[in-house]
Motif scaffolding. Structure first.
Motif, PDB file in Angstrom:
ATOM      1  N   THR A 196       0.837  -1.189   0.000  1.00  0.00           N
ATOM      2  CA  THR A 196       0.000   0.000   0.000  1.00  0.00           C
ATOM      3  C   THR A 196       0.881   1.252   0.000  1.00  0.00           C
ATOM      4  O   THR A 196       2.103   1.172   0.015  1.00  0.00           O
ATOM      5  CB  THR A 196      -0.920   0.025   1.238  1.00  0.00           C
ATOM      6  N   ASP A 197       0.224   2.417   0.014  1.00  0.00           N
ATOM      7  CA  ASP A 197       0.956   3.685   0.072  1.00  0.00           C
ATOM      8  C   ASP A 197       1.012   4.226   1.494  1.00  0.00           C
ATOM      9  O   ASP A 197       1.172   5.436   1.701  1.00  0.00           O
ATOM     10  CB  ASP A 197       0.310   4.712  -0.864  1.00  0.00           C
ATOM     11  N   ALA A 198       0.864   3.337   2.464  1.00  0.00           N
ATOM     12  CA  ALA A 198       0.870   3.743   3.875  1.00  0.00           C
ATOM     13  C   ALA A 198       2.270   4.150   4.325  1.00  0.00           C
ATOM     14  O   ALA A 198       3.276   3.726   3.757  1.00  0.00           O
ATOM     15  CB  ALA A 198       0.354   2.604   4.751  1.00  0.00           C
ATOM     16  N   HIS A 199       2.304   5.001   5.360  1.00  0.00           N
ATOM     17  CA  HIS A 199       3.558   5.389   6.002  1.00  0.00           C
ATOM     18  C   HIS A 199       3.688   4.589   7.300  1.00  0.00           C
ATOM     19  O   HIS A 199       2.726   4.481   8.064  1.00  0.00           O
ATOM     20  CB  HIS A 199       3.570   6.883   6.305  1.00  0.00           C
ATOM     21  N   VAL A 200       4.854   4.036   7.541  1.00  0.00           N
ATOM     22  CA  VAL A 200       5.045   3.125   8.668  1.00  0.00           C
ATOM     23  C   VAL A 200       6.157   3.632   9.582  1.00  0.00           C
ATOM     24  O   VAL A 200       7.227   4.030   9.108  1.00  0.00           O
ATOM     25  CB  VAL A 200       5.389   1.697   8.179  1.00  0.00           C
ATOM     26  N   ILE A 201       5.870   3.632  10.888  1.00  0.00           N
ATOM     27  CA  ILE A 201       6.866   3.998  11.899  1.00  0.00           C
ATOM     28  C   ILE A 201       7.106   2.784  12.791  1.00  0.00           C
ATOM     29  O   ILE A 201       6.147   2.167  13.268  1.00  0.00           O
ATOM     30  CB  ILE A 201       6.393   5.177  12.766  1.00  0.00           C
ATOM     31  N   SER A 211      12.606   3.673  13.005  1.00  0.00           N
ATOM     32  CA  SER A 211      12.715   3.468  11.564  1.00  0.00           C
ATOM     33  C   SER A 211      11.434   3.954  10.887  1.00  0.00           C
ATOM     34  O   SER A 211      10.354   3.898  11.477  1.00  0.00           O
ATOM     35  CB  SER A 211      12.946   1.992  11.228  1.00  0.00           C
ATOM     36  N   TYR A 212      11.589   4.404   9.660  1.00  0.00           N
ATOM     37  CA  TYR A 212      10.450   4.886   8.869  1.00  0.00           C
ATOM     38  C   TYR A 212      10.454   4.157   7.532  1.00  0.00           C
ATOM     39  O   TYR A 212      11.499   3.988   6.909  1.00  0.00           O
ATOM     40  CB  TYR A 212      10.558   6.401   8.661  1.00  0.00           C
ATOM     41  N   MET A 213       9.270   3.709   7.093  1.00  0.00           N
ATOM     42  CA  MET A 213       9.148   2.973   5.835  1.00  0.00           C
ATOM     43  C   MET A 213       8.013   3.548   5.003  1.00  0.00           C
ATOM     44  O   MET A 213       6.946   3.863   5.523  1.00  0.00           O
ATOM     45  CB  MET A 213       8.886   1.488   6.108  1.00  0.00           C
ATOM     46  N   SER A 214       8.254   3.639   3.704  1.00  0.00           N
ATOM     47  CA  SER A 214       7.236   4.113   2.772  1.00  0.00           C
ATOM     48  C   SER A 214       7.607   3.645   1.368  1.00  0.00           C
ATOM     49  O   SER A 214       8.762   3.764   0.961  1.00  0.00           O
ATOM     50  CB  SER A 214       7.132   5.640   2.813  1.00  0.00           C
ATOM     51  N   GLY A 215       6.627   3.102   0.649  1.00  0.00           N
ATOM     52  CA  GLY A 215       6.881   2.640  -0.710  1.00  0.00           C
ATOM     53  C   GLY A 215       7.900   1.529  -0.802  1.00  0.00           C
ATOM     54  O   GLY A 215       8.572   1.384  -1.825  1.00  0.00           O
ATOM     55  N   GLY A 216       8.036   0.730   0.254  1.00  0.00           N
ATOM     56  CA  GLY A 216       9.004  -0.354   0.264  1.00  0.00           C
ATOM     57  C   GLY A 216      10.423   0.082   0.565  1.00  0.00           C
ATOM     58  O   GLY A 216      11.350  -0.727   0.503  1.00  0.00           O
ATOM     59  N   HIS A 217      10.617   1.358   0.920  1.00  0.00           N
ATOM     60  CA  HIS A 217      11.950   1.881   1.242  1.00  0.00           C
ATOM     61  C   HIS A 217      12.073   2.064   2.756  1.00  0.00           C
ATOM     62  O   HIS A 217      11.137   2.495   3.421  1.00  0.00           O
ATOM     63  CB  HIS A 217      12.197   3.209   0.529  1.00  0.00           C
TER      64      HIS A 217
END
Length: 247
Positions: A196-201, A211-217
């Protein structure tokens, strides 16, 4: 077509896709080039049910492709034309409590997994946890991820500036290139950011790092200031677009 190829390659099912492609080439050669009627008739039976087999094998990839297609800018414009709300950017009133909670949890080595919904709905994952629909606050986030809390192992999903649910189950990334020091919490965060296009902390329980993740990065080991900056980027871009339209 490129997006479909990208999803297949990212999911690790490229080998299956090549096998299906090789089978189709064999069927064409046997049926139309050598005109082997008996063997061609047998292979044709497999081809006739091939669409159902493909749906079964690639059901996750097809779902991701349709979700990605539905979140395309063209469909967003159509949704706005019919009066639907598609934007789900968080504001500073939500970002600040999250950053403070992550900073406090990092100091006490409290593990946390926070998912901020983008424009792709996370309703399917919300149903896997406990629905809360609570206002975002620093103390509430810290209490949910407290080590003795029954919801601390799952993910918290924030949508429309509300804590939608906690204790949610997320898909785990199968990417073999993930660093070995990342555990199941990081793999789950990377998995949802890939789908998805979710932002992950993520706050590491072992190392006390954010850590921060977005778009598989992955942005590992970031400071609270950097986290604030990354979360504010979509809001800044939105305000810049609004200012341009006014001008």
């Amino acid at each position: 077509m490129y997006q479909l190829y990208y999803l297949v390659k990212k999911s690790g099912t490229t080998t299956i896709f090549k096998g299906i492609f090789a089978f189709l080439i064999l069927w064409i050669v046997v049926t139309h080039v050598f005109q082997m009627r008996l063997l061609g008739a047998i292979l044709s039976q497999f081809v006739s049910i091939g669409m159902f087999v493909i749906i079964i094998l690639f059901q996750d990839e097809i779902r991701r492709f349709l979700m990605s297609l539905g979140s395309n800018n063209t469909f967003r414009v159509l949704a706005k034309f019919f009066g639907a709300k598609s934007e789900n950017n968080v504001t500073n009133t939500v970002i600040t409590p999250m950053v403070l909670a992550c900073m406090n949890m990092a100091k006490t080595y409290t593990g946390a997994l926070i998912v901020i919904e983008g424009e792709m709905s996370l309703g399917h994952y919300v149903q896997t946890g406990e629905v809360l629909n609570a206002d975002v606050s620093t103390r509430l986030i810290e209490n949910i991820f407290f080590k003795n809390s029954p919801l601390h192992d799952g993910a918290m999903i924030i949508s429309n500036e509300k804590i939608k649910a906690a204790g949610c189950i997320l898909p785990v990334s199968q990417n073999p290139n993930i660093p070995k020091q990342f555990g199941l919490r990081h793999r789950a965060g990377l998995g949802i950011s890939q789908e998805t296009d979710a932002h992950v902390i993520i706050v590491s329980e072992e190392r006390g790092r954010i850590s921060y993740m977005s778009g598989g990065h992955i942005h590992p080991n970031i400071t609270a200031e950097k986290l604030q900056e990354l979360l504010s980027e979509p809001l800044i871009k939105k305000n810049e677009k609004t200012d341009k339209k006014r001008k």
